[in-house]
Design a protein around this motif. Structure first.
Motif, PDB file in Angstrom:
ATOM      1  N   MET A  97       0.823  -1.185   0.000  1.00  0.00           N
ATOM      2  CA  MET A  97       0.000   0.000   0.000  1.00  0.00           C
ATOM      3  C   MET A  97       0.875   1.261   0.000  1.00  0.00           C
ATOM      4  O   MET A  97       0.570   2.203  -0.719  1.00  0.00           O
ATOM      5  CB  MET A  97      -0.909  -0.027   1.217  1.00  0.00           C
ATOM      6  N   LYS A  98       1.942   1.240   0.771  1.00  0.00           N
ATOM      7  CA  LYS A  98       2.831   2.406   0.820  1.00  0.00           C
ATOM      8  C   LYS A  98       3.424   2.707  -0.547  1.00  0.00           C
ATOM      9  O   LYS A  98       3.559   3.868  -0.932  1.00  0.00           O
ATOM     10  CB  LYS A  98       3.946   2.177   1.846  1.00  0.00           C
ATOM     11  N   ALA A  99       3.762   1.670  -1.291  1.00  0.00           N
ATOM     12  CA  ALA A  99       4.327   1.866  -2.626  1.00  0.00           C
ATOM     13  C   ALA A  99       3.301   2.478  -3.570  1.00  0.00           C
ATOM     14  O   ALA A  99       3.637   3.340  -4.397  1.00  0.00           O
ATOM     15  CB  ALA A  99       4.842   0.541  -3.181  1.00  0.00           C
ATOM     16  N   ARG A 100       2.053   2.062  -3.467  1.00  0.00           N
ATOM     17  CA  ARG A 100       0.999   2.630  -4.313  1.00  0.00           C
ATOM     18  C   ARG A 100       0.810   4.107  -4.015  1.00  0.00           C
ATOM     19  O   ARG A 100       0.674   4.932  -4.914  1.00  0.00           O
ATOM     20  CB  ARG A 100      -0.321   1.905  -4.090  1.00  0.00           C
ATOM     21  N   ILE A 101       0.762   4.429  -2.741  1.00  0.00           N
ATOM     22  CA  ILE A 101       0.582   5.827  -2.334  1.00  0.00           C
ATOM     23  C   ILE A 101       1.769   6.665  -2.802  1.00  0.00           C
ATOM     24  O   ILE A 101       1.591   7.755  -3.348  1.00  0.00           O
ATOM     25  CB  ILE A 101       0.378   5.913  -0.808  1.00  0.00           C
ATOM     26  N   ALA A 102       2.967   6.156  -2.616  1.00  0.00           N
ATOM     27  CA  ALA A 102       4.168   6.882  -3.053  1.00  0.00           C
ATOM     28  C   ALA A 102       4.145   7.119  -4.558  1.00  0.00           C
ATOM     29  O   ALA A 102       4.527   8.200  -5.036  1.00  0.00           O
ATOM     30  CB  ALA A 102       5.420   6.122  -2.648  1.00  0.00           C
ATOM     31  N   ALA A 103       3.693   6.135  -5.318  1.00  0.00           N
ATOM     32  CA  ALA A 103       3.619   6.280  -6.773  1.00  0.00           C
ATOM     33  C   ALA A 103       2.640   7.376  -7.170  1.00  0.00           C
ATOM     34  O   ALA A 103       2.908   8.176  -8.069  1.00  0.00           O
ATOM     35  CB  ALA A 103       3.220   4.955  -7.410  1.00  0.00           C
ATOM     36  N   VAL A 104       1.506   7.440  -6.499  1.00  0.00           N
ATOM     37  CA  VAL A 104       0.517   8.484  -6.792  1.00  0.00           C
ATOM     38  C   VAL A 104       1.100   9.853  -6.456  1.00  0.00           C
ATOM     39  O   VAL A 104       0.983  10.803  -7.234  1.00  0.00           O
ATOM     40  CB  VAL A 104      -0.798   8.244  -6.016  1.00  0.00           C
ATOM     41  N   LEU A 105       1.745   9.971  -5.303  1.00  0.00           N
ATOM     42  CA  LEU A 105       2.295  11.259  -4.878  1.00  0.00           C
ATOM     43  C   LEU A 105       3.469  11.707  -5.739  1.00  0.00           C
ATOM     44  O   LEU A 105       3.775  12.898  -5.802  1.00  0.00           O
ATOM     45  CB  LEU A 105       2.690  11.197  -3.406  1.00  0.00           C
ATOM     46  N   ALA A 106       4.124  10.780  -6.423  1.00  0.00           N
ATOM     47  CA  ALA A 106       5.244  11.120  -7.307  1.00  0.00           C
ATOM     48  C   ALA A 106       4.750  11.708  -8.633  1.00  0.00           C
ATOM     49  O   ALA A 106       5.521  12.337  -9.357  1.00  0.00           O
ATOM     50  CB  ALA A 106       6.106   9.891  -7.570  1.00  0.00           C
ATOM     51  N   GLU A 107       3.479  11.521  -8.929  1.00  0.00           N
ATOM     52  CA  GLU A 107       2.893  12.056 -10.161  1.00  0.00           C
ATOM     53  C   GLU A 107       2.235  13.395  -9.860  1.00  0.00           C
ATOM     54  O   GLU A 107       2.056  13.766  -8.702  1.00  0.00           O
ATOM     55  CB  GLU A 107       1.831  11.094 -10.690  1.00  0.00           C
ATOM     56  N   ARG A 108       1.833  14.069 -10.904  1.00  0.00           N
ATOM     57  CA  ARG A 108       1.091  15.315 -10.677  1.00  0.00           C
ATOM     58  C   ARG A 108      -0.293  14.981 -10.127  1.00  0.00           C
ATOM     59  O   ARG A 108      -0.796  13.871 -10.305  1.00  0.00           O
ATOM     60  CB  ARG A 108       1.006  16.136 -11.954  1.00  0.00           C
ATOM     61  N   LYS A 109      -0.897  15.940  -9.460  1.00  0.00           N
ATOM     62  CA  LYS A 109      -2.215  15.734  -8.867  1.00  0.00           C
ATOM     63  C   LYS A 109      -3.224  15.370  -9.947  1.00  0.00           C
ATOM     64  O   LYS A 109      -3.242  15.965 -11.023  1.00  0.00           O
ATOM     65  CB  LYS A 109      -2.668  16.997  -8.145  1.00  0.00           C
ATOM     66  N   ARG A 110      -4.019  14.375  -9.656  1.00  0.00           N
ATOM     67  CA  ARG A 110      -5.029  13.920 -10.606  1.00  0.00           C
ATOM     68  C   ARG A 110      -6.368  14.595 -10.318  1.00  0.00           C
ATOM     69  O   ARG A 110      -6.650  15.004  -9.191  1.00  0.00           O
ATOM     70  CB  ARG A 110      -5.217  12.400 -10.488  1.00  0.00           C
ATOM     71  N   ASN A 111      -7.186  14.655 -11.344  1.00  0.00           N
ATOM     72  CA  ASN A 111      -8.535  15.175 -11.182  1.00  0.00           C
ATOM     73  C   ASN A 111      -9.478  14.223 -11.889  1.00  0.00           C
ATOM     74  O   ASN A 111      -9.448  14.167 -13.117  1.00  0.00           O
ATOM     75  CB  ASN A 111      -8.650  16.579 -11.764  1.00  0.00           C
ATOM     76  N   PRO A 112     -10.242  13.424 -11.186  1.00  0.00           N
ATOM     77  CA  PRO A 112     -10.445  13.475  -9.735  1.00  0.00           C
ATOM     78  C   PRO A 112      -9.256  12.892  -8.973  1.00  0.00           C
ATOM     79  O   PRO A 112      -8.469  12.123  -9.530  1.00  0.00           O
ATOM     80  CB  PRO A 112     -11.692  12.608  -9.536  1.00  0.00           C
ATOM     81  N   ILE A 113      -9.165  13.244  -7.704  1.00  0.00           N
ATOM     82  CA  ILE A 113      -8.057  12.756  -6.889  1.00  0.00           C
ATOM     83  C   ILE A 113      -8.152  11.244  -6.692  1.00  0.00           C
ATOM     84  O   ILE A 113      -9.236  10.658  -6.772  1.00  0.00           O
ATOM     85  CB  ILE A 113      -8.002  13.460  -5.511  1.00  0.00           C
TER      86      ILE A 113
END
Length: 85
Positions: free
Chosen positions: A1-17
């Motif tokens: 789960m931590k790796a998934r979250i880190a991957a999302v945070l490494a990208e630009r903010k998505r819309n929708p989040i």
């Protein structure tokens, strides 16, 4: 789960989040990660991080067809994480 979250945070903010929710499905705990946008698939993973299915999204909006009953049969929704940005 931590790796998934880190991957999302490494990208630009998505819309929708991006959101990760926990459910019970077919007697097991699973995690649903929302799709980044439009015709992309959302994902359902088991507790070991293995992809189970893509329940929605794609061109038809109906996912990959591997868990067509997910929306109807998921229970006990709990928000695990959402992008805070």
């Amino acid at each position: 789960m931590k790796a998934r979250i880190a991957a999302v945070l490494a990208e630009r903010k998505r819309n929708p989040i991006t959101r990760i929710l926990r459910y019970q499905y077919e007697g097991k705990t699973v995690y649903y990660q929302s799709a980044p946008c439009c015709d992309q698939f959302s994902q359902v993973f088991d507790t070991k991080g293995r992809l189970i299915c893509n329940p929605d999204g794609g061109i038809t909006g109906k996912g990959d067809g591997k868990c067509p009953d997910f929306e109807k049969n998921k229970t006990n929704e709990k928000l695990v994480w959402q992008d805070p940005r």
